[in-house]
Every structure is written in structure tokens, then in C-alpha cells.
Design an enzyme around this catalytic site. Structure first.
Site, mmCIF file in Angstrom:
data_model
loop_
_atom_site.group_PDB
_atom_site.id
_atom_site.type_symbol
_atom_site.label_atom_id
_atom_site.label_comp_id
_atom_site.label_asym_id
_atom_site.label_seq_id
_atom_site.Cartn_x
_atom_site.Cartn_y
_atom_site.Cartn_z
ATOM 1 N N HIS A 1 0.857 -7.291 -6.380
ATOM 2 C CA HIS A 1 -0.017 -6.433 -7.184
ATOM 3 C C HIS A 1 0.488 -6.208 -8.603
ATOM 4 O O HIS A 1 -0.235 -5.610 -9.420
ATOM 5 C CB HIS A 1 -0.264 -5.095 -6.485
ATOM 6 C CG HIS A 1 -1.677 -4.624 -6.608
ATOM 7 N ND1 HIS A 1 -2.284 -3.767 -5.709
ATOM 8 C CD2 HIS A 1 -2.638 -4.897 -7.541
ATOM 9 C CE1 HIS A 1 -3.526 -3.531 -6.079
ATOM 10 N NE2 HIS A 1 -3.766 -4.196 -7.195
ATOM 11 N N ASP B 1 -6.450 0.004 -2.023
ATOM 12 C CA ASP B 1 -5.026 -0.154 -1.734
ATOM 13 C C ASP B 1 -4.560 0.945 -0.796
ATOM 14 O O ASP B 1 -5.058 2.075 -0.854
ATOM 15 C CB ASP B 1 -4.244 -0.071 -3.054
ATOM 16 C CG ASP B 1 -2.853 -0.693 -3.001
ATOM 17 O OD1 ASP B 1 -2.198 -0.611 -1.946
ATOM 18 O OD2 ASP B 1 -2.424 -1.252 -4.020
ATOM 19 N N HIS C 1 -1.586 2.025 -1.110
ATOM 20 C CA HIS C 1 -0.577 2.707 -1.920
ATOM 21 C C HIS C 1 -1.149 3.122 -3.260
ATOM 22 O O HIS C 1 -2.089 2.504 -3.775
ATOM 23 C CB HIS C 1 0.626 1.783 -2.139
ATOM 24 C CG HIS C 1 1.203 1.234 -0.875
ATOM 25 N ND1 HIS C 1 0.711 0.077 -0.278
ATOM 26 C CD2 HIS C 1 2.213 1.672 -0.091
ATOM 27 C CE1 HIS C 1 1.406 -0.155 0.836
ATOM 28 N NE2 HIS C 1 2.309 0.784 0.977
ATOM 29 N N ASP D 1 0.656 3.108 -6.121
ATOM 30 C CA ASP D 1 1.244 2.237 -7.151
ATOM 31 C C ASP D 1 1.415 2.969 -8.472
ATOM 32 O O ASP D 1 1.240 2.401 -9.548
ATOM 33 C CB ASP D 1 0.402 0.970 -7.343
ATOM 34 C CG ASP D 1 0.447 0.049 -6.133
ATOM 35 O OD1 ASP D 1 1.362 0.218 -5.300
ATOM 36 O OD2 ASP D 1 -0.418 -0.829 -6.011
ATOM 37 N N HIS E 1 5.496 -4.033 -8.294
ATOM 38 C CA HIS E 1 4.099 -3.942 -7.828
ATOM 39 C C HIS E 1 3.719 -2.504 -7.527
ATOM 40 O O HIS E 1 2.531 -2.178 -7.468
ATOM 41 C CB HIS E 1 3.844 -4.860 -6.624
ATOM 42 C CG HIS E 1 4.553 -4.476 -5.362
ATOM 43 N ND1 HIS E 1 4.246 -5.047 -4.139
ATOM 44 C CD2 HIS E 1 5.560 -3.604 -5.098
ATOM 45 C CE1 HIS E 1 5.016 -4.544 -3.192
ATOM 46 N NE2 HIS E 1 5.818 -3.665 -3.761
ATOM 47 N N ASP F 1 -6.223 -5.050 -2.771
ATOM 48 C CA ASP F 1 -4.961 -5.316 -2.093
ATOM 49 C C ASP F 1 -5.257 -5.498 -0.605
ATOM 50 O O ASP F 1 -5.952 -4.671 -0.004
ATOM 51 C CB ASP F 1 -4.008 -4.132 -2.312
ATOM 52 C CG ASP F 1 -2.594 -4.385 -1.830
ATOM 53 O OD1 ASP F 1 -2.424 -4.970 -0.742
ATOM 54 O OD2 ASP F 1 -1.646 -3.975 -2.528
ATOM 55 N N ASP G 1 -3.568 -4.878 1.859
ATOM 56 C CA ASP G 1 -3.145 -3.770 2.713
ATOM 57 C C ASP G 1 -4.111 -2.579 2.668
ATOM 58 O O ASP G 1 -3.887 -1.570 3.342
ATOM 59 C CB ASP G 1 -1.706 -3.340 2.417
ATOM 60 C CG ASP G 1 -1.505 -2.663 1.071
ATOM 61 O OD1 ASP G 1 -2.454 -2.079 0.520
ATOM 62 O OD2 ASP G 1 -0.365 -2.700 0.552
ATOM 63 N N GLU H 1 -1.504 -9.466 -2.779
ATOM 64 C CA GLU H 1 -0.602 -9.126 -1.671
ATOM 65 C C GLU H 1 -0.892 -9.885 -0.382
ATOM 66 O O GLU H 1 -0.438 -9.487 0.693
ATOM 67 C CB GLU H 1 -0.586 -7.616 -1.408
ATOM 68 C CG GLU H 1 -0.114 -6.773 -2.581
ATOM 69 C CD GLU H 1 1.375 -6.905 -2.905
ATOM 70 O OE1 GLU H 1 2.111 -7.511 -2.103
ATOM 71 O OE2 GLU H 1 1.801 -6.389 -3.961
#
Length: 317
Positions: free
Chosen positions: A106, A133, A135, A137, A150, A237, A239, A282
Site C-alpha cells: 500500500h 482497508d 488498517h 495507515d 505502507h 487493499d 485485507d 497488498e
């Protein structure tokens, strides 16, 4: 008709970068997406697709003096990539194509979205970013537990001063807090949590999604955005998805989007007529189960570009 609702010229560009992440393997992400049939899936919907190949590894690697950036792993290499990605992305945008940036981790978004921001400023368009995402980030060199870049991408794009040197002299307008929407978040570090509140960044976590639903929350972001004046960049992403659905990523977090929820998001984005650029990041084939995650990602991109079970005229058309 808005660009993402019409039949578009789509430019695929591979960004085989893994140095911003903690686990090796995202360098193989672009190849996995191609093997899973990304180009054919989009072309089959009537779009003209051009595969620009993969970017080369940058040769000119800048040097940084120790200081605030000392906690950034592989800083010089990631900075070199960021500059090259920015320049290539700006060129693709100027060509009139809708670019799909196939990562890569990312951290590629520091290059892609900085270019989109600069392009929009020059074109007089509003940039809005949807960050799908697990997360946030939003770490900085001072707060990151790992030093993996990332996890600093959103902070960089929002103008975090300590990260400004990453892009060198390539100035871009930092994103306003109200123009970036973190969506599907379920893993936030303690310092990130405080920074997100201080900066006023919109963060839709899975608790909110469970309580109010994907469609209502996404509609709250999209409604009121004018397709004639808004450029929506989607940074997807892998995830974002539940790891049972997409295990091929290095930072899995339980409780992610289901297959049906993720397709709903993508179909709503298509209907909005707002999407004009996309990251897919990712994807780590080394951690995947026989291409499962790559195939799911390709299916979702198909929904983003117009595939649906039955014909539904776009309310924006």
C-alpha cells in the site's frame, strides 16, 4: 455520461513493490492479477483495456540524513519508487485513460494518489479518496511500531510534515481530512487513533458497518458528490476482505467484508459514476491459497466496472 459509467479506456500498470511492507511477496501481485484474468474480465464488459506492463525498479535512489525518518524501513528505496510512480501515474492520467495501479504494497498509494491530487488540482476537479482497508495507515515515523511505510501512506497524503521529504520536490496538494474516507477499518494503533481524531479524518470501522450497514454508510459518502466535478480514487487493499475469503495478504485481520458486502460496495461505486482511478494493493500470492485472493479481487473489479446479475440503469446516467 460519467467516465466510470461509460465504456472507458482502462490502463493497467503493474507496480511490483514490496519494500513498504513487512512480509515479502507483494512484488508478485501484478502477475497474479494478470494470471487471474483481470484484463479479460474488464474487456469483457466492453471497455478498451491497455496493459502498460510493470514499472522497472528505480535506479536513482535518494539518500536521507538520519532524523525523524530514521524509523522508516527501506526509506530510500520506497522514496525512489514513490517518485517514479508519481510521474508514471501523472502521465497515464494526462492521457485520458482510467488507470488501475496493480500493487505492490500500500505504500504505492503515496505515488499514485499524490499524482491524482496534482492532476485534479490542475484540472480544477475535487479529489475524494475511498480507502478500503482493515488498517488506518495513519502512522508517522514517530508513532509506527514497525517502521513499515505502507502503514504511513494516509498520513503522507494528508500532509504529515515529517513525511514530506519522501516525494522530494514533486509538490502535490495534501488531502483535506473531509476528502479521504477510511472504510472497513478494524485494526488501528493507539497513536494512530489519537491522530485520526485530531485531524478529523472520516473513519468507518466494522462496528459502524455492523450497526448501520455497508450501503447506508457508503451512500453517505457518495451522495452529494458531483460526477462532473469530482474524481473518486478507490484504494482497495485486499485485507479489506475477510481472511477466509482472501487469505493472500500479509496483514490479515478477522472480521472483514464478506463476498456479498464487497460486491455491493463495488456495484454501488460503479453506479455512482465517480470512479476515475484505482489501486489494488497488498495481494501476496506467496501467502495465498491456489490463487483464491487474486480471483476474488478480479471478480470485485468486474463489479466495479459494470458487471451485475441483472441490468440496473445507473441513477447517475
Amino acid at each position: 455520461m460519467p467516465a466510470s459509467a461509460a465504456k472507458s479506456t482502462i490502463a493497467l500498470i503493474g507496480v511490483p513493490l514490496e519494500l513498504g511492507a513487512g512480509a515479502a511477496g507483494t512484488v508478485m501481485g501484478p502477475a497474479a492479477l494478470r494470471t487471474a484474468g483481470l484484463r479479460a474480465a474488464i474487456a469483457g464488459l466492453g471497455h478498451h483495456v491497455v496493459d502498460e506492463g510493470d514499472m522497472d525498479v528505480p535506479h536513482a535512489v535518494p539518500e536521507f540524513a538520519p532524523g525523524e525518518l530514521a524509523n522508516c524501513r527501506n526509506l530510500s528505496d520506497v522514496a525512489a519508487w514513490t517518485g517514479e510512480i508519481h510521474d508514471r501515474a501523472l502521465s497515464l492520467l494526462a492521457s485520458g485513460a482510467l488507470p488501475i495501479f496493480m500493487g505492490g504494497d500500500h505504500s504505492i498509494a503515496m505515488g499514485t494518489i499524490s499524482a491524482v491530487s496534482r492532476f485534479c488540482a490542475e484540472a480544477g476537479r475535487r479529489l475524494v479518496v475511498l480507502w478500503l482497508d482493515a488498517h488506518a495507515d495513519f502512522n508517522t515515523p514517530a508513532t509506527s511500531p514497525s517502521g513499515n511505510m505502507h502503514g504511513m501512506s494516509v498520513a503522507f497524503l494528508c500532509g504529515e510534515p515529517s513525511l514530506t521529504p519522501v516525494l522530494g520536490e514533486r509538490a502535490f496538494p495534501a488531502l483535506a481530512a473531509g476528502d479521504i474516507h477510511l472504510f472497513g477499518v478494524r485494526s488501528v494503533d493507539a497513536e494512530e487513533r489519537r491522530t485520526l481524531v485530531e485531524r478529523g479524518v472520516d473513519c468507518v470501522d466494522m462496528r459502524m458497518i455492523d450497526e448501520f450497514g455497508m450501503s447506508a454508510l457508503l451512500r453517505g459518502i457518495l451522495d452529494g458528490l458531483d460526477p462532473e466535478t469530482t474524481h473518486l480514487h478507490v484504494s482497495f487493499d485486499v485485507d479489506f476482505l475477510d481472511p477466509e475469503l482472501a487469505p493472500g495478504t500479509g496483514t490479515t485481520v478477522p472480521g472483514g467484508a464478506t463476498y456479498r458486502e464487497a460486491h455491493l460496495v463495488m456495484e454501488m461505486l460503479h453506479d455512482s459514476g465517480l470512479v476515475r482511478s484505482l489501486d489494488i494493493v497488498e495481494l501476496n500470492p506467496f501467502l495465498d491459497d491456489r490463487g483464491k485472493s487474486a480471483r476474488v479481487a478480479v471478480d470485485l473489479v468486474g463489479s466495479l466496472f459494470g458487471r451485475s446479475i441483472v441490468h440496473r440503469p445507473s441513477p447517475r446516467a
